[in-house]
Scaffold this motif. Structure first.
Motif, PDB file in Angstrom:
ATOM      1  N   LEU A  67       0.818  -1.216   0.000  1.00 25.56           N
ATOM      2  CA  LEU A  67       0.000   0.000   0.000  1.00 25.56           C
ATOM      3  C   LEU A  67       0.850   1.264   0.000  1.00 25.56           C
ATOM      4  O   LEU A  67       0.442   2.286  -0.556  1.00 25.56           O
ATOM      5  N   GLN A  68       2.035   1.180   0.612  1.00 23.16           N
ATOM      6  CA  GLN A  68       2.920   2.350   0.687  1.00 23.16           C
ATOM      7  C   GLN A  68       3.988   2.349  -0.411  1.00 23.16           C
ATOM      8  O   GLN A  68       4.872   3.203  -0.427  1.00 23.16           O
ATOM      9  N   GLY A  69       3.923   1.373  -1.324  1.00 22.87           N
ATOM     10  CA  GLY A  69       4.881   1.324  -2.423  1.00 22.87           C
ATOM     11  C   GLY A  69       6.294   0.976  -1.989  1.00 22.87           C
ATOM     12  O   GLY A  69       7.254   1.327  -2.672  1.00 22.87           O
ATOM     13  N   LEU A  70       6.424   0.264  -0.869  1.00 18.44           N
ATOM     14  CA  LEU A  70       7.742  -0.070  -0.329  1.00 18.44           C
ATOM     15  C   LEU A  70       8.281  -1.398  -0.828  1.00 18.44           C
ATOM     16  O   LEU A  70       9.478  -1.664  -0.716  1.00 18.44           O
ATOM     17  N   ALA A  71       7.401  -2.253  -1.357  1.00 20.61           N
ATOM     18  CA  ALA A  71       7.823  -3.575  -1.828  1.00 20.61           C
ATOM     19  C   ALA A  71       6.890  -4.042  -2.932  1.00 20.61           C
ATOM     20  O   ALA A  71       5.757  -3.556  -3.059  1.00 20.61           O
ATOM     21  N   GLU A  72       7.401  -4.966  -3.705  1.00 19.94           N
ATOM     22  CA  GLU A  72       6.578  -5.664  -4.689  1.00 19.94           C
ATOM     23  C   GLU A  72       6.730  -7.154  -4.436  1.00 19.94           C
ATOM     24  O   GLU A  72       7.716  -7.591  -3.845  1.00 19.94           O
ATOM     25  N   TYR A  73       5.734  -7.925  -4.846  1.00 17.78           N
ATOM     26  CA  TYR A  73       5.738  -9.375  -4.618  1.00 17.78           C
ATOM     27  C   TYR A  73       5.694 -10.130  -5.938  1.00 17.78           C
ATOM     28  O   TYR A  73       4.912  -9.781  -6.822  1.00 17.78           O
ATOM     29  N   ALA A  74       6.520 -11.147  -6.041  1.00 17.87           N
ATOM     30  CA  ALA A  74       6.467 -12.088  -7.152  1.00 17.87           C
ATOM     31  C   ALA A  74       5.832 -13.363  -6.612  1.00 17.87           C
ATOM     32  O   ALA A  74       6.220 -13.862  -5.550  1.00 17.87           O
ATOM     33  N   ALA A  75       4.851 -13.866  -7.328  1.00 15.95           N
ATOM     34  CA  ALA A  75       4.176 -15.099  -6.911  1.00 15.95           C
ATOM     35  C   ALA A  75       4.880 -16.290  -7.545  1.00 15.95           C
ATOM     36  O   ALA A  75       5.197 -16.277  -8.731  1.00 15.95           O
ATOM     37  N   THR A  76       5.107 -17.305  -6.737  1.00 12.85           N
ATOM     38  CA  THR A  76       5.684 -18.556  -7.214  1.00 12.85           C
ATOM     39  C   THR A  76       4.842 -19.688  -6.659  1.00 12.85           C
ATOM     40  O   THR A  76       4.748 -19.857  -5.444  1.00 12.85           O
ATOM     41  N   ASN A  77       4.182 -20.430  -7.548  1.00 10.99           N
ATOM     42  CA  ASN A  77       3.374 -21.569  -7.112  1.00 10.99           C
ATOM     43  C   ASN A  77       4.315 -22.691  -6.693  1.00 10.99           C
ATOM     44  O   ASN A  77       5.284 -22.986  -7.384  1.00 10.99           O
ATOM     45  N   TRP A  78       4.011 -23.317  -5.574  1.00 18.87           N
ATOM     46  CA  TRP A  78       4.898 -24.338  -5.027  1.00 18.87           C
ATOM     47  C   TRP A  78       4.066 -25.347  -4.255  1.00 18.87           C
ATOM     48  O   TRP A  78       3.205 -24.978  -3.463  1.00 18.87           O
ATOM     49  N   LYS A  79       4.285 -26.600  -4.514  1.00 19.90           N
ATOM     50  CA  LYS A  79       3.612 -27.691  -3.798  1.00 19.90           C
ATOM     51  C   LYS A  79       4.692 -28.536  -3.137  1.00 19.90           C
ATOM     52  O   LYS A  79       5.428 -29.255  -3.820  1.00 19.90           O
ATOM     53  N   PRO A  80       4.833 -28.439  -1.809  1.00 18.31           N
ATOM     54  CA  PRO A  80       5.875 -29.225  -1.139  1.00 18.31           C
ATOM     55  C   PRO A  80       5.575 -30.723  -1.225  1.00 18.31           C
ATOM     56  O   PRO A  80       4.452 -31.153  -0.960  1.00 18.31           O
ATOM     57  N   THR A  81       6.561 -31.485  -1.616  1.00 13.50           N
ATOM     58  CA  THR A  81       6.406 -32.938  -1.696  1.00 13.50           C
ATOM     59  C   THR A  81       7.411 -33.673  -0.817  1.00 13.50           C
ATOM     60  O   THR A  81       7.287 -34.881  -0.642  1.00 13.50           O
ATOM     61  N   ARG A  82       8.382 -32.949  -0.275  1.00 12.58           N
ATOM     62  CA  ARG A  82       9.388 -33.563   0.588  1.00 12.58           C
ATOM     63  C   ARG A  82       9.720 -32.605   1.723  1.00 12.58           C
ATOM     64  O   ARG A  82       9.494 -31.412   1.633  1.00 12.58           O
ATOM     65  N   GLY A  83      10.276 -33.159   2.772  1.00  8.94           N
ATOM     66  CA  GLY A  83      10.737 -32.334   3.875  1.00  8.94           C
ATOM     67  C   GLY A  83       9.649 -32.011   4.879  1.00  8.94           C
ATOM     68  O   GLY A  83       8.564 -32.581   4.867  1.00  8.94           O
ATOM     69  N   ALA A  84       9.966 -31.059   5.755  1.00  7.08           N
ATOM     70  CA  ALA A  84       9.113 -30.731   6.895  1.00  7.08           C
ATOM     71  C   ALA A  84       7.721 -30.268   6.491  1.00  7.08           C
ATOM     72  O   ALA A  84       6.762 -30.468   7.233  1.00  7.08           O
ATOM     73  N   LEU A  85       7.571 -29.656   5.334  1.00  4.12           N
ATOM     74  CA  LEU A  85       6.266 -29.132   4.918  1.00  4.12           C
ATOM     75  C   LEU A  85       5.502 -30.070   3.991  1.00  4.12           C
ATOM     76  O   LEU A  85       4.390 -29.758   3.566  1.00  4.12           O
ATOM     77  N   ALA A  86       6.066 -31.217   3.684  1.00  7.27           N
ATOM     78  CA  ALA A  86       5.432 -32.132   2.711  1.00  7.27           C
ATOM     79  C   ALA A  86       4.014 -32.540   3.104  1.00  7.27           C
ATOM     80  O   ALA A  86       3.154 -32.667   2.255  1.00  7.27           O
ATOM     81  N   ASP A  87       3.763 -32.697   4.382  1.00  3.75           N
ATOM     82  CA  ASP A  87       2.448 -33.121   4.844  1.00  3.75           C
ATOM     83  C   ASP A  87       1.636 -31.989   5.468  1.00  3.75           C
ATOM     84  O   ASP A  87       0.616 -32.231   6.102  1.00  3.75           O
ATOM     85  N   TRP A  88       2.078 -30.742   5.259  1.00  4.32           N
ATOM     86  CA  TRP A  88       1.390 -29.606   5.879  1.00  4.32           C
ATOM     87  C   TRP A  88      -0.020 -29.485   5.322  1.00  4.32           C
ATOM     88  O   TRP A  88      -0.262 -29.593   4.130  1.00  4.32           O
ATOM     89  N   LYS A  89      -0.939 -29.258   6.231  1.00  3.93           N
ATOM     90  CA  LYS A  89      -2.334 -29.048   5.839  1.00  3.93           C
ATOM     91  C   LYS A  89      -2.887 -27.880   6.635  1.00  3.93           C
ATOM     92  O   LYS A  89      -2.533 -27.701   7.781  1.00  3.93           O
ATOM     93  N   ARG A  90      -3.760 -27.131   6.003  1.00  7.21           N
ATOM     94  CA  ARG A  90      -4.409 -25.989   6.656  1.00  7.21           C
ATOM     95  C   ARG A  90      -5.225 -26.459   7.835  1.00  7.21           C
ATOM     96  O   ARG A  90      -5.862 -27.444   7.848  1.00  7.21           O
TER      97      ARG A  90
END
Length: 90
Positions: A67-90
């Motif tokens: 909102l203040q023009g201090l940053a911009e965001y690039a979106a990167t789609n990512w589906k974890p399949t390994r490691g600590a986040l592989a089984d993460w669920k909302r």
């Protein structure tokens, strides 16, 4: 979402409290997986549980950094399949 700061760090840091409150809101809403500032501090990374880029951008729209023009965001789609986040669920 990977951010890049568009202003000097001292200006970004003046809005940091509001940004962190915004990130707290994402966490309370159950859509934040993880977040943190890059090192060196040239931006940050926010991992969201979002189905589409459009949804992720909608979630990020109220960010004070945007909102203040201090940053911009690039979106990167990512589906974890390994490691600590592989089984993460909302």
């Amino acid at each position: 979402m990977i951010s890049t700061y568009l202003a000097p760090l001292d200006q970004v840091d003046k809005a940091r409290e509001g940004h962190l409150a915004f990130v707290d809101d994402l966490e309370r809403a159950g859509v934040l997986v993880s977040a943190g500032r890059q090192d060196p501090p040239v931006g940050g990374v926010i991992i969201l549980d979002a189905e589409t880029e459009a949804e992720a951008r909608e979630l990020m729209a109220p960010d004070p950094y945007l909102l203040q023009g201090l940053a911009e965001y690039a979106a990167t789609n990512w589906k974890p399949t390994r490691g600590a986040l592989a089984d993460w669920k909302r």
